[in-house]
Write a protein that holds these residues in place. Structure first.
Motif, short mmCIF file in Angstrom:
data_model
loop_
_atom_site.label_atom_id
_atom_site.label_comp_id
_atom_site.label_asym_id
_atom_site.label_seq_id
_atom_site.Cartn_x
_atom_site.Cartn_y
_atom_site.Cartn_z
N PRO A 33 0.81 -1.23 0.00
CA PRO A 33 0.00 0.00 0.00
C PRO A 33 0.84 1.27 0.00
CG PRO A 33 -0.13 -1.10 2.14
CD PRO A 33 0.54 -2.04 1.20
N LEU A 34 2.03 1.22 0.59
CA LEU A 34 2.91 2.40 0.56
C LEU A 34 3.34 2.70 -0.86
CD1 LEU A 34 5.15 1.90 3.73
CD2 LEU A 34 3.61 3.82 3.28
N ALA A 35 3.61 1.65 -1.64
CA ALA A 35 3.99 1.85 -3.04
C ALA A 35 2.83 2.46 -3.82
CB ALA A 35 4.42 0.52 -3.65
N THR A 36 1.61 2.02 -3.51
CA THR A 36 0.42 2.56 -4.17
C THR A 36 0.27 4.03 -3.86
OG1 THR A 36 -0.73 0.42 -4.08
CG2 THR A 36 -2.09 2.38 -4.35
N ILE A 37 0.43 4.39 -2.59
CA ILE A 37 0.31 5.80 -2.19
C ILE A 37 1.37 6.66 -2.86
CG2 ILE A 37 0.53 7.39 -0.23
CD1 ILE A 37 -0.72 5.16 1.50
N SER A 38 2.60 6.14 -2.91
CA SER A 38 3.70 6.88 -3.54
C SER A 38 3.42 7.12 -5.02
CB SER A 38 5.01 6.10 -3.37
OG SER A 38 6.07 6.77 -4.02
N MET A 39 2.96 6.08 -5.71
CA MET A 39 2.66 6.21 -7.13
C MET A 39 1.53 7.21 -7.36
SD MET A 39 1.03 3.40 -9.74
CE MET A 39 -0.54 3.58 -8.88
N ALA A 40 0.46 7.08 -6.53
CA ALA A 40 -0.68 7.98 -6.69
C ALA A 40 -0.29 9.43 -6.43
CB ALA A 40 -1.81 7.56 -5.76
N ALA A 41 0.57 9.64 -5.44
CA ALA A 41 1.02 11.00 -5.13
C ALA A 41 1.78 11.60 -6.30
CB ALA A 41 1.89 10.99 -3.87
N SER A 42 2.61 10.80 -6.95
CA SER A 42 3.37 11.28 -8.10
C SER A 42 2.44 11.66 -9.24
CB SER A 42 4.36 10.20 -8.57
OG SER A 42 5.30 9.91 -7.57
N LEU A 43 1.43 10.84 -9.47
CA LEU A 43 0.48 11.14 -10.55
C LEU A 43 -0.37 12.37 -10.24
CD1 LEU A 43 -0.65 7.50 -11.42
CD2 LEU A 43 0.90 8.96 -12.72
N LEU A 44 -0.72 12.53 -8.96
CA LEU A 44 -1.50 13.71 -8.56
C LEU A 44 -0.69 14.99 -8.75
CD1 LEU A 44 -3.29 12.43 -5.33
CD2 LEU A 44 -4.41 13.20 -7.43
N ASP A 45 0.62 14.87 -8.68
CA ASP A 45 1.50 16.03 -8.84
C ASP A 45 1.67 16.42 -10.30
OD1 ASP A 45 3.10 17.99 -7.52
OD2 ASP A 45 4.90 16.94 -8.22
N ASP A 46 1.19 15.56 -11.19
CA ASP A 46 1.29 15.81 -12.62
C ASP A 46 0.10 16.66 -13.06
OD1 ASP A 46 1.45 15.79 -15.36
OD2 ASP A 46 1.65 13.61 -15.55
N VAL A 47 0.35 17.92 -13.41
CA VAL A 47 -0.74 18.86 -13.73
C VAL A 47 -1.44 18.51 -15.03
CG1 VAL A 47 0.30 20.75 -12.44
CG2 VAL A 47 0.90 20.43 -14.86
N THR A 48 -0.86 17.62 -15.82
CA THR A 48 -1.49 17.26 -17.09
C THR A 48 -2.58 16.20 -16.92
OG1 THR A 48 0.09 15.48 -17.61
CG2 THR A 48 0.69 17.72 -18.28
N ARG A 49 -2.69 15.65 -15.71
CA ARG A 49 -3.69 14.61 -15.47
C ARG A 49 -5.09 15.20 -15.44
NH1 ARG A 49 -1.66 9.49 -16.27
NH2 ARG A 49 0.57 9.59 -15.79
N SER A 50 -6.06 14.43 -15.93
CA SER A 50 -7.45 14.88 -15.94
C SER A 50 -8.05 14.78 -14.55
CB SER A 50 -8.27 14.03 -16.91
OG SER A 50 -8.38 12.69 -16.43
N GLN A 51 -9.21 15.44 -14.38
CA GLN A 51 -9.90 15.39 -13.09
C GLN A 51 -10.33 13.95 -12.77
OE1 GLN A 51 -10.13 17.81 -10.93
NE2 GLN A 51 -11.27 16.57 -9.44
N GLU A 52 -10.75 13.21 -13.78
CA GLU A 52 -11.16 11.82 -13.57
C GLU A 52 -9.98 10.97 -13.08
OE1 GLU A 52 -12.97 8.01 -16.09
OE2 GLU A 52 -12.91 10.02 -16.98
#
Length: 240
Positions: A33-52
């Motif tokens: 789960p820590l790896a999942t949180i780390s990955m999700a945090a990195s993707l959330l930091d990417d401003v090009t990601r959509s709201q979905e």
């Protein structure tokens, strides 16, 4: 000694009392789960990601933190049992039929996602019991979760109940691989798991289920045959 070092004895899991195997199991269950949180945090930091996409990442973080919280709570409860104390319950006189049927309904979607069927064979009427409803559902959840580990896709898990002389007997039967006599003798040991499911959880659920059932004054046991599945039974004293 640091505050972090001092915190371990409070949980009842001092470093010196843990084997390398236990540490390996727990660290594995926390690392995922820590790896999942780390990955999700990195993707959330990417401003090009959509709201979905961002909403999906938030849901992933929530699920991961829930898994970590469950592991910590399970470790605390096993520590309580190992120290000779009973698990706390808030028992009330209830009709156990809707409690068991609700547990069946809660487990059905999880099983379906793994290609399994959960069947509910609970009669319309059973004697009243004095139980903690949440705790009883926790027992069923733990036992069904264990059954899922051993049951291949297209298998079946049946939750059933019947009235005894002075108790209600609940059973959870699967059509899985079954267990040997040696494995049956160790199933309620904390952190122990059958080799074929060693990567599927920390091995605390059955120990906790046993503690909950015994805190209600009931009994829990299992019957199994290799290649023919396993059935867990537990009893809840009925109200006179």
């Amino acid at each position: 000694m640091s505050a972090q070092q001092n915190s371990m004895p409070e949980i009842g899991l001092a470093a010196g009392s843990l084997s390398a195997e236990v540490l390996s199991i727990v660290s594995h269950d926390l690392r995922s789960p820590l790896a999942t949180i780390s990955m999700a945090a990195s993707l959330l930091d990417d401003v090009t990601r959509s709201q979905e996409e961002r909403c999906q990442m938030v849901r992933m973080v929530k699920r991961a933190t829930e898994r970590m919280d469950r592991l910590v709570r399970d470790m605390l409860e096993v520590s309580r049992l190992d120290s000779g104390r009973t698990l706390p319950i808030d028992a009330r006189c209830v009709d156990v039929v809707p409690v068991l049927r609700e547990a069946c309904e809660a487990q059905a979607p999880v099983a379906a996602s793994r290609g399994l069927v959960v069947a509910c064979d609970v009669p319309d009427s059973l004697p009243s019991v004095k139980v903690d409803c949440d705790r009883v559902q926790q027992v069923v959840c733990n036992l069904v979760g264990n059954a899922m580990k051993f049951t291949p896709p297209d298998g079946r898990i049946t939750i059933a109940a019947r009235a005894g002389a002075d108790e209600v007997e609940v059973s959870i039967a699967d059509t899985g691989a079954g267990m040997s006599e040696e494995e049956l003798g160790r199933i309620f040991e904390p952190y122990w798991q059958a080799q074929r499911t060693a990567s599927l959880g920390a091995g605390l659920g059955l120990k906790i289920a046993k503690g909950i059932v015994e805190a209600h004054g009931g009994r829990i046991w299992a019957e199994s045959e290799v290649g023919k599945g396993t059935t867990f039974f537990f009893t809840l004293p009925s109200v006179a």
